[in-house]
Motif scaffolding. Structure first.
Motif, PDB file in Angstrom:
ATOM      1  N   LYS A  79      34.756  68.023  45.694  1.00  0.00           N
ATOM      2  CA  LYS A  79      35.370  66.706  45.793  1.00  0.00           C
ATOM      3  C   LYS A  79      34.584  65.749  44.906  1.00  0.00           C
ATOM      4  O   LYS A  79      33.353  65.700  44.998  1.00  0.00           O
ATOM      5  CB  LYS A  79      35.379  66.198  47.235  1.00  0.00           C
ATOM      6  N   LEU A  80      35.281  65.007  44.059  1.00  0.00           N
ATOM      7  CA  LEU A  80      34.637  64.083  43.138  1.00  0.00           C
ATOM      8  C   LEU A  80      35.304  62.713  43.226  1.00  0.00           C
ATOM      9  O   LEU A  80      36.533  62.615  43.278  1.00  0.00           O
ATOM     10  CB  LEU A  80      34.727  64.604  41.695  1.00  0.00           C
ATOM     11  N   TYR A  81      34.452  61.661  43.211  1.00  0.00           N
ATOM     12  CA  TYR A  81      34.952  60.288  43.238  1.00  0.00           C
ATOM     13  C   TYR A  81      34.703  59.589  41.904  1.00  0.00           C
ATOM     14  O   TYR A  81      33.658  59.781  41.272  1.00  0.00           O
ATOM     15  CB  TYR A  81      34.243  59.475  44.332  1.00  0.00           C
ATOM     16  N   TYR A  82      35.674  58.763  41.494  1.00  0.00           N
ATOM     17  CA  TYR A  82      35.547  57.883  40.349  1.00  0.00           C
ATOM     18  C   TYR A  82      36.077  56.510  40.777  1.00  0.00           C
ATOM     19  O   TYR A  82      36.827  56.401  41.757  1.00  0.00           O
ATOM     20  CB  TYR A  82      36.344  58.402  39.148  1.00  0.00           C
ATOM     21  N   ARG A  83      35.720  55.484  40.035  1.00  0.00           N
ATOM     22  CA  ARG A  83      36.109  54.123  40.397  1.00  0.00           C
ATOM     23  C   ARG A  83      36.957  53.494  39.297  1.00  0.00           C
ATOM     24  O   ARG A  83      36.703  53.691  38.108  1.00  0.00           O
ATOM     25  CB  ARG A  83      34.862  53.275  40.634  1.00  0.00           C
ATOM     26  N   VAL A  84      37.965  52.718  39.714  1.00  0.00           N
ATOM     27  CA  VAL A  84      38.732  51.888  38.789  1.00  0.00           C
ATOM     28  C   VAL A  84      38.818  50.492  39.391  1.00  0.00           C
ATOM     29  O   VAL A  84      39.009  50.334  40.605  1.00  0.00           O
ATOM     30  CB  VAL A  84      40.148  52.456  38.521  1.00  0.00           C
ATOM     31  N   ASP A  85      38.645  49.473  38.565  1.00  0.00           N
ATOM     32  CA  ASP A  85      38.765  48.082  39.008  1.00  0.00           C
ATOM     33  C   ASP A  85      40.140  47.550  38.588  1.00  0.00           C
ATOM     34  O   ASP A  85      40.426  47.457  37.400  1.00  0.00           O
ATOM     35  CB  ASP A  85      37.649  47.229  38.409  1.00  0.00           C
ATOM     36  N   LEU A  86      40.958  47.223  39.573  1.00  0.00           N
ATOM     37  CA  LEU A  86      42.342  46.854  39.315  1.00  0.00           C
ATOM     38  C   LEU A  86      42.597  45.386  39.614  1.00  0.00           C
ATOM     39  O   LEU A  86      41.944  44.790  40.484  1.00  0.00           O
ATOM     40  CB  LEU A  86      43.286  47.703  40.181  1.00  0.00           C
ATOM     41  N   ASP A  87      43.563  44.811  38.869  1.00  0.00           N
ATOM     42  CA  ASP A  87      44.017  43.452  39.191  1.00  0.00           C
ATOM     43  C   ASP A  87      45.200  43.557  40.148  1.00  0.00           C
ATOM     44  O   ASP A  87      45.493  44.647  40.674  1.00  0.00           O
ATOM     45  CB  ASP A  87      44.379  42.692  37.914  1.00  0.00           C
ATOM     46  N   ASP A  88      45.888  42.459  40.370  1.00  0.00           N
ATOM     47  CA  ASP A  88      47.024  42.492  41.303  1.00  0.00           C
ATOM     48  C   ASP A  88      48.357  42.404  40.573  1.00  0.00           C
ATOM     49  O   ASP A  88      49.366  42.015  41.158  1.00  0.00           O
ATOM     50  CB  ASP A  88      46.903  41.359  42.327  1.00  0.00           C
ATOM     51  N   LYS A  89      48.367  42.780  39.285  1.00  0.00           N
ATOM     52  CA  LYS A  89      49.587  42.671  38.488  1.00  0.00           C
ATOM     53  C   LYS A  89      50.023  43.990  37.845  1.00  0.00           C
ATOM     54  O   LYS A  89      51.210  44.241  37.679  1.00  0.00           O
ATOM     55  CB  LYS A  89      49.405  41.614  37.386  1.00  0.00           C
ATOM     56  N   GLN A  90      49.060  44.820  37.440  1.00  0.00           N
ATOM     57  CA  GLN A  90      49.385  46.025  36.681  1.00  0.00           C
ATOM     58  C   GLN A  90      49.429  47.268  37.569  1.00  0.00           C
ATOM     59  O   GLN A  90      48.688  47.375  38.552  1.00  0.00           O
ATOM     60  CB  GLN A  90      48.352  46.247  35.575  1.00  0.00           C
ATOM     61  N   ASN A  91      50.282  48.204  37.185  1.00  0.00           N
ATOM     62  CA  ASN A  91      50.284  49.526  37.803  1.00  0.00           C
ATOM     63  C   ASN A  91      49.211  50.373  37.130  1.00  0.00           C
ATOM     64  O   ASN A  91      48.918  50.194  35.935  1.00  0.00           O
ATOM     65  CB  ASN A  91      51.654  50.188  37.658  1.00  0.00           C
ATOM     66  N   ALA A  92      48.633  51.293  37.864  1.00  0.00           N
ATOM     67  CA  ALA A  92      47.531  52.105  37.339  1.00  0.00           C
ATOM     68  C   ALA A  92      47.817  53.582  37.591  1.00  0.00           C
ATOM     69  O   ALA A  92      48.342  53.956  38.649  1.00  0.00           O
ATOM     70  CB  ALA A  92      46.214  51.705  38.008  1.00  0.00           C
TER      71      ALA A  92
END
Length: 465
Positions: A79-92
Protein backbone atom coordinates in the motif's frame (compact mmCIF):
# COMPACT_ATOMS: atom_id res chain seq x y z
CA UNK A 1 61.98 8.41 -25.65
CA UNK A 2 61.00 11.83 -26.89
CA UNK A 3 58.91 10.32 -29.70
CA UNK A 4 57.11 8.11 -27.19
CA UNK A 5 56.17 11.13 -25.04
CA UNK A 6 54.75 13.00 -28.03
CA UNK A 7 52.64 9.95 -29.02
CA UNK A 8 51.42 9.58 -25.45
CA UNK A 9 50.28 13.20 -25.31
CA UNK A 10 48.49 12.81 -28.63
CA UNK A 11 46.60 9.78 -27.30
CA UNK A 12 45.71 11.81 -24.22
CA UNK A 13 44.42 14.61 -26.42
CA UNK A 14 42.25 12.19 -28.35
CA UNK A 15 40.85 10.77 -25.12
CA UNK A 16 40.14 14.30 -23.89
CA UNK A 17 38.34 15.27 -27.09
CA UNK A 18 36.29 12.06 -26.94
CA UNK A 19 35.41 12.73 -23.32
CA UNK A 20 34.28 16.26 -24.17
CA UNK A 21 32.02 15.04 -26.98
CA UNK A 22 30.64 12.20 -24.84
CA UNK A 23 29.87 14.64 -22.04
CA UNK A 24 28.01 16.91 -24.44
CA UNK A 25 25.97 14.06 -25.88
CA UNK A 26 25.12 12.75 -22.42
CA UNK A 27 24.05 16.26 -21.45
CA UNK A 28 21.81 16.43 -24.50
CA UNK A 29 20.30 13.08 -23.60
CA UNK A 30 19.61 14.25 -20.07
CA UNK A 31 17.97 17.41 -21.34
CA UNK A 32 15.76 15.50 -23.78
CA UNK A 33 14.75 12.87 -21.22
CA UNK A 34 16.28 10.02 -23.23
CA UNK A 35 17.08 6.91 -21.21
CA UNK A 36 20.47 5.42 -22.05
CA UNK A 37 19.99 2.20 -20.11
CA UNK A 38 17.29 -0.34 -20.83
CA UNK A 39 14.42 -0.47 -18.39
CA UNK A 40 14.74 -4.22 -18.07
CA UNK A 41 11.10 -4.67 -19.12
CA UNK A 42 9.03 -4.48 -22.29
CA UNK A 43 6.94 -1.50 -21.16
CA UNK A 44 8.00 1.90 -22.52
CA UNK A 45 8.06 4.21 -19.52
CA UNK A 46 7.86 7.98 -19.92
CA UNK A 47 11.49 9.14 -20.07
CA UNK A 48 10.52 12.34 -18.26
CA UNK A 49 8.94 10.57 -15.29
CA UNK A 50 10.37 11.67 -11.93
CA UNK A 51 11.29 9.07 -9.30
CA UNK A 52 9.11 9.13 -6.20
CA UNK A 53 8.68 6.94 -3.14
CA UNK A 54 5.20 6.21 -1.89
CA UNK A 55 4.67 6.47 1.87
CA UNK A 56 3.28 3.95 4.31
CA UNK A 57 0.98 6.57 5.88
CA UNK A 58 -0.98 9.51 4.49
CA UNK A 59 0.79 12.18 6.55
CA UNK A 60 4.18 11.11 5.18
CA UNK A 61 2.98 11.14 1.57
CA UNK A 62 5.01 13.09 -1.00
CA UNK A 63 3.20 15.57 -3.22
CA UNK A 64 2.34 14.94 -6.87
CA UNK A 65 2.36 17.89 -9.27
CA UNK A 66 -0.25 18.30 -11.99
CA UNK A 67 0.98 17.44 -15.47
CA UNK A 68 3.95 15.41 -14.19
CA UNK A 69 4.59 11.68 -14.50
CA UNK A 70 6.30 9.66 -11.78
CA UNK A 71 7.85 6.22 -11.29
CA UNK A 72 7.74 4.00 -8.24
CA UNK A 73 7.39 0.30 -7.39
CA UNK A 74 5.07 -1.64 -5.14
CA UNK A 75 5.60 -4.88 -3.26
CA UNK A 76 3.23 -7.81 -3.08
CA UNK A 77 0.16 -6.78 -1.05
CA UNK A 78 1.74 -3.32 -0.72
CA UNK A 79 0.00 0.00 0.00
CA UNK A 80 1.44 3.37 -1.02
CA UNK A 81 0.24 6.91 -0.30
CA UNK A 82 0.80 10.07 -2.34
CA UNK A 83 -0.56 13.58 -1.81
CA UNK A 84 -2.29 16.05 -4.13
CA UNK A 85 -3.34 19.58 -3.14
CA UNK A 86 -6.65 20.44 -4.77
CA UNK A 87 -8.72 23.60 -5.12
CA UNK A 88 -12.52 23.66 -5.08
CA UNK A 89 -12.97 24.23 -8.82
CA UNK A 90 -11.01 21.64 -10.83
CA UNK A 91 -11.53 17.92 -11.28
CA UNK A 92 -8.47 15.79 -10.56
CA UNK A 93 -7.33 12.44 -11.97
CA UNK A 94 -4.46 10.25 -10.80
CA UNK A 95 -3.72 7.19 -12.95
CA UNK A 96 -1.43 4.27 -12.21
CA UNK A 97 0.00 1.83 -14.73
CA UNK A 98 1.19 -1.31 -12.92
CA UNK A 99 3.93 -3.17 -14.81
CA UNK A 100 4.82 -6.63 -13.46
CA UNK A 101 8.00 -8.37 -14.51
CA UNK A 102 7.73 -10.45 -17.65
CA UNK A 103 7.13 -14.14 -17.07
CA UNK A 104 5.30 -13.74 -13.77
CA UNK A 105 2.21 -15.77 -12.95
CA UNK A 106 -0.75 -13.79 -11.61
CA UNK A 107 -3.87 -15.45 -10.28
CA UNK A 108 -7.47 -14.55 -11.05
CA UNK A 109 -8.30 -11.34 -9.15
CA UNK A 110 -4.71 -10.11 -8.86
CA UNK A 111 -4.50 -6.40 -9.64
CA UNK A 112 -4.41 -2.87 -8.29
CA UNK A 113 -6.84 -0.43 -6.73
CA UNK A 114 -6.36 3.34 -6.90
CA UNK A 115 -8.45 5.57 -4.64
CA UNK A 116 -8.54 9.26 -3.75
CA UNK A 117 -9.42 10.29 -0.18
CA UNK A 118 -9.85 13.55 1.67
CA UNK A 119 -8.32 14.37 5.05
CA UNK A 120 -11.15 12.67 6.92
CA UNK A 121 -10.70 9.41 5.02
CA UNK A 122 -13.84 9.86 2.90
CA UNK A 123 -13.39 8.20 -0.49
CA UNK A 124 -13.83 10.57 -3.44
CA UNK A 125 -13.47 8.02 -6.19
CA UNK A 126 -11.68 4.79 -6.96
CA UNK A 127 -11.09 2.18 -9.63
CA UNK A 128 -9.65 -1.29 -9.50
CA UNK A 129 -8.19 -3.27 -12.36
CA UNK A 130 -7.17 -6.91 -12.56
CA UNK A 131 -5.74 -9.42 -15.00
CA UNK A 132 -9.13 -11.13 -15.07
CA UNK A 133 -9.31 -14.47 -16.79
CA UNK A 134 -6.19 -13.71 -18.86
CA UNK A 135 -3.75 -14.84 -16.19
CA UNK A 136 -0.49 -13.56 -17.66
CA UNK A 137 1.49 -10.49 -16.70
CA UNK A 138 0.96 -7.32 -18.69
CA UNK A 139 0.56 -3.61 -17.93
CA UNK A 140 -2.78 -2.88 -16.24
CA UNK A 141 -4.23 0.56 -15.57
CA UNK A 142 -6.54 2.18 -13.03
CA UNK A 143 -7.30 5.74 -11.93
CA UNK A 144 -8.98 7.67 -9.14
CA UNK A 145 -10.69 11.03 -9.48
CA UNK A 146 -12.24 13.89 -7.56
CA UNK A 147 -15.22 15.31 -9.48
CA UNK A 148 -16.81 18.64 -8.63
CA UNK A 149 -20.59 18.18 -8.32
CA UNK A 150 -23.03 20.91 -7.38
CA UNK A 151 -25.27 18.61 -5.32
CA UNK A 152 -22.46 16.88 -3.43
CA UNK A 153 -20.72 17.84 -0.19
CA UNK A 154 -18.08 15.09 -0.19
CA UNK A 155 -14.57 15.89 -1.45
CA UNK A 156 -15.60 19.32 -2.74
CA UNK A 157 -13.42 21.50 -0.53
CA UNK A 158 -9.92 22.80 -1.26
CA UNK A 159 -7.12 21.14 0.67
CA UNK A 160 -4.86 18.10 0.90
CA UNK A 161 -6.09 14.83 -0.62
CA UNK A 162 -4.39 11.44 -0.60
CA UNK A 163 -3.94 8.90 -3.35
CA UNK A 164 -3.83 5.31 -2.13
CA UNK A 165 -2.42 2.59 -4.41
CA UNK A 166 -3.09 -0.97 -3.26
CA UNK A 167 -1.84 -4.18 -4.82
CA UNK A 168 -3.94 -7.31 -4.41
CA UNK A 169 -2.28 -10.69 -4.79
CA UNK A 170 -3.09 -14.30 -4.01
CA UNK A 171 -0.72 -16.27 -1.78
CA UNK A 172 0.57 -18.30 -4.75
CA UNK A 173 1.08 -15.28 -7.04
CA UNK A 174 4.56 -14.28 -8.17
CA UNK A 175 6.06 -12.12 -5.36
CA UNK A 176 8.17 -9.80 -7.57
CA UNK A 177 7.76 -6.03 -7.16
CA UNK A 178 5.65 -4.26 -9.77
CA UNK A 179 6.89 -1.07 -11.40
CA UNK A 180 4.46 1.86 -11.38
CA UNK A 181 3.97 4.78 -13.76
CA UNK A 182 1.88 7.49 -12.05
CA UNK A 183 0.32 10.49 -13.76
CA UNK A 184 -1.69 13.35 -12.27
CA UNK A 185 -3.79 15.67 -14.46
CA UNK A 186 -6.52 18.22 -13.80
CA UNK A 187 -9.67 19.18 -15.71
CA UNK A 188 -11.04 22.71 -15.34
CA UNK A 189 -14.52 23.32 -14.03
CA UNK A 190 -17.30 24.49 -16.31
CA UNK A 191 -18.73 27.99 -16.51
CA UNK A 192 -22.25 26.66 -16.60
CA UNK A 193 -23.66 23.26 -15.83
CA UNK A 194 -25.28 21.26 -18.62
CA UNK A 195 -27.66 18.33 -18.45
CA UNK A 196 -26.87 15.53 -16.04
CA UNK A 197 -29.38 12.99 -17.37
CA UNK A 198 -28.20 10.58 -20.04
CA UNK A 199 -30.38 10.00 -23.11
CA UNK A 200 -32.28 6.72 -23.00
CA UNK A 201 -31.53 5.82 -26.60
CA UNK A 202 -28.08 5.71 -28.14
CA UNK A 203 -26.58 3.92 -31.18
CA UNK A 204 -25.43 0.54 -29.89
CA UNK A 205 -25.13 -1.33 -33.18
CA UNK A 206 -21.57 -2.01 -34.32
CA UNK A 207 -20.69 -0.26 -37.60
CA UNK A 208 -19.57 -2.17 -40.70
CA UNK A 209 -15.83 -2.90 -40.98
CA UNK A 210 -13.78 0.12 -42.09
CA UNK A 211 -13.01 0.23 -45.79
CA UNK A 212 -9.63 0.61 -47.44
CA UNK A 213 -7.91 -2.65 -46.53
CA UNK A 214 -5.12 -3.21 -43.99
CA UNK A 215 -2.29 -0.73 -43.53
CA UNK A 216 0.92 -1.51 -41.65
CA UNK A 217 1.29 0.29 -38.33
CA UNK A 218 3.30 -1.27 -35.50
CA UNK A 219 2.29 -0.22 -31.98
CA UNK A 220 4.31 1.48 -29.28
CA UNK A 221 5.64 0.00 -26.04
CA UNK A 222 3.65 2.19 -23.61
CA UNK A 223 1.23 5.07 -23.19
CA UNK A 224 4.06 7.56 -23.73
CA UNK A 225 4.90 6.31 -27.23
CA UNK A 226 1.51 4.92 -28.24
CA UNK A 227 1.14 5.02 -32.03
CA UNK A 228 -1.69 7.16 -33.38
CA UNK A 229 -4.52 5.64 -35.40
CA UNK A 230 -7.51 6.98 -37.26
CA UNK A 231 -10.45 4.97 -38.49
CA UNK A 232 -9.26 2.02 -40.54
CA UNK A 233 -7.78 -1.48 -40.50
CA UNK A 234 -4.25 -1.67 -39.12
CA UNK A 235 -1.80 -4.54 -39.45
CA UNK A 236 0.98 -5.32 -36.94
CA UNK A 237 3.06 -8.24 -35.70
CA UNK A 238 2.91 -9.14 -32.03
CA UNK A 239 5.27 -11.42 -30.12
CA UNK A 240 4.21 -13.72 -27.28
CA UNK A 241 4.31 -11.71 -24.06
CA UNK A 242 4.37 -8.37 -25.90
CA UNK A 243 1.94 -5.45 -25.44
CA UNK A 244 1.35 -2.96 -28.27
CA UNK A 245 -0.10 0.49 -27.51
CA UNK A 246 -2.16 2.69 -29.82
CA UNK A 247 -4.16 5.90 -29.39
CA UNK A 248 -7.24 7.14 -31.24
CA UNK A 249 -8.71 10.69 -31.11
CA UNK A 250 -12.36 10.58 -30.08
CA UNK A 251 -14.26 13.88 -29.91
CA UNK A 252 -17.38 14.90 -28.00
CA UNK A 253 -20.41 13.04 -29.32
CA UNK A 254 -18.34 10.31 -31.01
CA UNK A 255 -18.09 6.58 -30.34
CA UNK A 256 -15.11 4.27 -30.67
CA UNK A 257 -15.45 0.67 -31.81
CA UNK A 258 -12.52 -1.74 -31.89
CA UNK A 259 -11.97 -5.29 -33.13
CA UNK A 260 -8.77 -7.34 -32.86
CA UNK A 261 -7.98 -10.40 -34.97
CA UNK A 262 -5.12 -12.88 -34.67
CA UNK A 263 -4.04 -14.39 -37.96
CA UNK A 264 -3.62 -18.09 -38.59
CA UNK A 265 -0.40 -19.78 -37.49
CA UNK A 266 2.30 -20.47 -40.06
CA UNK A 267 3.54 -23.52 -38.11
CA UNK A 268 0.48 -25.72 -38.66
CA UNK A 269 0.08 -26.26 -34.90
CA UNK A 270 -3.45 -26.38 -33.50
CA UNK A 271 -2.97 -26.38 -29.72
CA UNK A 272 -5.67 -24.49 -27.83
CA UNK A 273 -4.54 -21.44 -25.78
CA UNK A 274 -7.25 -19.94 -23.59
CA UNK A 275 -7.45 -16.13 -23.38
CA UNK A 276 -4.50 -15.84 -25.75
CA UNK A 277 -5.08 -12.19 -26.72
CA UNK A 278 -6.23 -9.39 -24.42
CA UNK A 279 -7.48 -6.04 -25.77
CA UNK A 280 -7.97 -3.07 -23.43
CA UNK A 281 -9.48 0.39 -23.86
CA UNK A 282 -8.44 3.33 -21.62
CA UNK A 283 -9.56 6.97 -21.59
CA UNK A 284 -7.51 10.18 -21.98
CA UNK A 285 -6.77 10.30 -18.23
CA UNK A 286 -5.60 6.66 -18.47
CA UNK A 287 -8.65 5.40 -16.66
CA UNK A 288 -9.72 1.90 -17.56
CA UNK A 289 -12.81 1.61 -19.77
CA UNK A 290 -13.10 -2.00 -20.93
CA UNK A 291 -11.21 -5.16 -21.88
CA UNK A 292 -11.88 -8.52 -23.49
CA UNK A 293 -9.97 -11.67 -24.47
CA UNK A 294 -10.07 -14.33 -27.15
CA UNK A 295 -8.62 -17.85 -27.30
CA UNK A 296 -6.40 -19.19 -30.07
CA UNK A 297 -5.93 -22.57 -31.74
CA UNK A 298 -3.84 -21.66 -34.76
CA UNK A 299 -6.86 -20.51 -36.77
CA UNK A 300 -7.99 -16.88 -37.17
CA UNK A 301 -9.48 -15.61 -33.90
CA UNK A 302 -11.43 -12.36 -33.42
CA UNK A 303 -12.59 -10.37 -30.41
CA UNK A 304 -14.90 -7.36 -30.45
CA UNK A 305 -15.07 -4.82 -27.63
CA UNK A 306 -18.62 -4.14 -26.50
CA UNK A 307 -20.24 -0.99 -27.88
CA UNK A 308 -20.39 1.94 -25.47
CA UNK A 309 -22.14 5.29 -25.32
CA UNK A 310 -20.83 8.32 -27.20
CA UNK A 311 -18.31 10.48 -25.34
CA UNK A 312 -20.24 13.06 -23.31
CA UNK A 313 -19.68 15.29 -20.29
CA UNK A 314 -22.84 13.96 -18.60
CA UNK A 315 -21.46 10.39 -18.70
CA UNK A 316 -19.60 11.19 -15.47
CA UNK A 317 -22.90 11.19 -13.60
CA UNK A 318 -23.62 7.56 -14.56
CA UNK A 319 -23.23 4.74 -12.04
CA UNK A 320 -22.18 2.43 -14.89
CA UNK A 321 -18.37 2.22 -14.75
CA UNK A 322 -17.99 1.86 -18.52
CA UNK A 323 -20.12 4.90 -19.24
CA UNK A 324 -18.61 6.94 -16.41
CA UNK A 325 -15.14 6.54 -17.94
CA UNK A 326 -16.30 7.97 -21.29
CA UNK A 327 -16.54 11.43 -19.74
CA UNK A 328 -14.27 13.50 -21.95
CA UNK A 329 -12.86 13.91 -25.44
CA UNK A 330 -9.21 13.29 -26.29
CA UNK A 331 -6.88 10.39 -27.02
CA UNK A 332 -8.36 6.98 -26.18
CA UNK A 333 -5.84 4.17 -25.82
CA UNK A 334 -5.98 0.62 -27.16
CA UNK A 335 -3.49 -1.95 -25.92
CA UNK A 336 -3.17 -5.52 -27.18
CA UNK A 337 -1.22 -8.24 -25.34
CA UNK A 338 -0.40 -11.72 -26.64
CA UNK A 339 -0.08 -14.42 -24.00
CA UNK A 340 3.45 -15.83 -23.48
CA UNK A 341 1.82 -19.30 -23.52
CA UNK A 342 1.53 -18.93 -27.30
CA UNK A 343 5.31 -19.35 -27.60
CA UNK A 344 5.19 -22.86 -26.10
CA UNK A 345 2.91 -24.19 -28.81
CA UNK A 346 3.63 -21.91 -31.76
CA UNK A 347 7.19 -20.68 -31.22
CA UNK A 348 8.40 -17.25 -30.22
CA UNK A 349 8.01 -15.68 -33.65
CA UNK A 350 5.50 -12.82 -34.05
CA UNK A 351 1.86 -13.59 -34.81
CA UNK A 352 -0.01 -11.39 -37.34
CA UNK A 353 -2.44 -8.99 -35.65
CA UNK A 354 -5.14 -6.81 -37.18
CA UNK A 355 -6.92 -3.92 -35.43
CA UNK A 356 -10.09 -2.55 -36.96
CA UNK A 357 -11.00 0.83 -35.52
CA UNK A 358 -14.15 2.82 -36.24
CA UNK A 359 -14.99 6.28 -34.88
CA UNK A 360 -18.62 7.16 -35.56
CA UNK A 361 -20.80 10.19 -34.93
CA UNK A 362 -20.43 13.87 -35.68
CA UNK A 363 -18.08 15.80 -33.42
CA UNK A 364 -19.92 18.24 -31.15
CA UNK A 365 -18.87 21.31 -29.22
CA UNK A 366 -17.45 20.53 -25.81
CA UNK A 367 -18.53 21.94 -22.45
CA UNK A 368 -17.86 25.57 -21.55
CA UNK A 369 -14.68 24.93 -19.60
CA UNK A 370 -13.45 27.69 -17.31
CA UNK A 371 -9.90 27.44 -18.66
CA UNK A 372 -7.76 25.36 -20.99
CA UNK A 373 -9.15 21.85 -21.32
CA UNK A 374 -5.62 20.43 -21.66
CA UNK A 375 -5.65 16.82 -22.91
CA UNK A 376 -9.46 16.66 -22.89
CA UNK A 377 -10.08 17.79 -26.45
CA UNK A 378 -9.33 16.79 -30.04
CA UNK A 379 -7.37 19.25 -32.17
CA UNK A 380 -6.48 19.47 -35.85
CA UNK A 381 -2.94 18.42 -34.90
CA UNK A 382 -4.35 15.32 -33.21
CA UNK A 383 -6.20 14.34 -36.36
CA UNK A 384 -3.07 14.91 -38.43
CA UNK A 385 -1.07 12.74 -36.02
CA UNK A 386 -3.70 10.00 -36.31
CA UNK A 387 -3.47 10.11 -40.11
CA UNK A 388 0.35 9.97 -40.12
CA UNK A 389 0.79 7.43 -37.32
CA UNK A 390 2.88 9.71 -35.12
CA UNK A 391 3.68 8.68 -31.55
CA UNK A 392 4.47 10.84 -28.52
CA UNK A 393 8.28 10.77 -28.91
CA UNK A 394 8.00 11.39 -32.67
CA UNK A 395 6.02 14.55 -31.99
CA UNK A 396 8.76 15.70 -29.62
CA UNK A 397 11.61 14.68 -31.92
CA UNK A 398 12.20 18.17 -33.30
CA UNK A 399 12.62 19.56 -29.80
CA UNK A 400 14.98 16.75 -28.85
CA UNK A 401 17.07 17.23 -32.00
CA UNK A 402 17.30 20.94 -31.26
CA UNK A 403 18.66 20.10 -27.82
CA UNK A 404 21.15 17.64 -29.31
CA UNK A 405 22.23 20.25 -31.84
CA UNK A 406 22.64 22.81 -29.06
CA UNK A 407 24.65 20.32 -27.05
CA UNK A 408 26.73 19.54 -30.12
CA UNK A 409 27.47 23.22 -30.57
CA UNK A 410 28.31 23.33 -26.89
CA UNK A 411 30.63 20.37 -27.31
CA UNK A 412 32.32 22.09 -30.23
CA UNK A 413 32.73 25.26 -28.21
CA UNK A 414 34.24 23.36 -25.29
CA UNK A 415 36.49 21.40 -27.62
CA UNK A 416 37.72 24.51 -29.44
CA UNK A 417 38.31 26.21 -26.11
CA UNK A 418 40.25 23.16 -24.92
CA UNK A 419 42.36 23.11 -28.07
CA UNK A 420 43.04 26.82 -27.59
CA UNK A 421 44.33 26.16 -24.09
CA UNK A 422 46.40 23.28 -25.44
CA UNK A 423 47.96 25.46 -28.16
CA UNK A 424 48.65 28.32 -25.77
CA UNK A 425 50.28 25.95 -23.29
CA UNK A 426 52.42 24.49 -26.08
CA UNK A 427 53.60 27.93 -27.17
CA UNK A 428 54.48 28.85 -23.61
CA UNK A 429 56.48 25.65 -23.21
CA UNK A 430 58.20 26.32 -26.53
CA UNK A 431 59.21 29.79 -25.38
CA UNK A 432 60.31 28.45 -22.00
CA UNK A 433 62.34 25.63 -23.58
CA UNK A 434 63.93 28.00 -26.08
CA UNK A 435 64.94 30.36 -23.29
CA UNK A 436 66.22 27.43 -21.25
CA UNK A 437 68.16 26.08 -24.25
CA UNK A 438 69.77 29.50 -24.90
CA UNK A 439 70.77 29.91 -21.28
CA UNK A 440 72.00 26.34 -20.82
CA UNK A 441 73.80 25.65 -24.09
CA UNK A 442 71.04 24.19 -26.32
CA UNK A 443 70.69 20.51 -27.14
CA UNK A 444 72.69 18.22 -24.92
CA UNK A 445 72.99 20.80 -22.15
CA UNK A 446 72.09 19.95 -18.55
CA UNK A 447 68.47 19.87 -17.36
CA UNK A 448 66.63 18.30 -20.36
CA UNK A 449 63.69 15.97 -19.74
CA UNK A 450 65.77 12.96 -20.83
CA UNK A 451 68.78 14.07 -18.84
CA UNK A 452 70.20 16.14 -21.71
CA UNK A 453 68.37 19.35 -20.67
CA UNK A 454 67.82 20.51 -24.21
CA UNK A 455 66.35 19.40 -27.54
CA UNK A 456 63.41 20.71 -29.54
CA UNK A 457 60.36 22.16 -27.77
CA UNK A 458 57.64 19.60 -26.87
CA UNK A 459 54.12 20.36 -28.13
CA UNK A 460 50.88 18.72 -26.99
CA UNK A 461 48.37 19.19 -24.22
CA UNK A 462 49.48 20.18 -20.73
CA UNK A 463 50.87 17.20 -18.84
CA UNK A 464 47.98 17.42 -16.35
CA UNK A 465 45.63 16.31 -19.18
Amino acid sequence: MRTQRVETTRRGARRTAGALVTTAVLTAAALSGTAWAADGGAYGFDGGAAPIKGAATSLDARQLKAGQSYRDSIKKDGKLYYRVDLDDKQNAYVSVVAVPKAGGKPEYGDGIKVSLQDGSGAQCGYQDSSFGSAEFTRPITAYAHRTIEADSSTCQQAGAYYVLVERTSKAVSTPDDWELEIRYVTEPGVKRTGPTELPENWPSASPPPPAGGPQKRQGGAGFHDAVSLKQGEWRADIKPGETLFYRVPVDWGQQIFATAELGSSATGATEYIGNALALSLDNPARGHVDQDTVSYDGKPATLVLDPHRPVAFENRYSSNSYTNALRFAGWYYLSATLSPEVAKAYGDKPVPLSLRVSVTGTAKAGPAYDGDSGPFKVTADDREAAASGASGPQAEKSDSMALVAAAGIGAGTVLVAGLGVWTLAGRRRAARDAARGGAQGGPGGPGGPDGSQGGPPQFGPPTAW
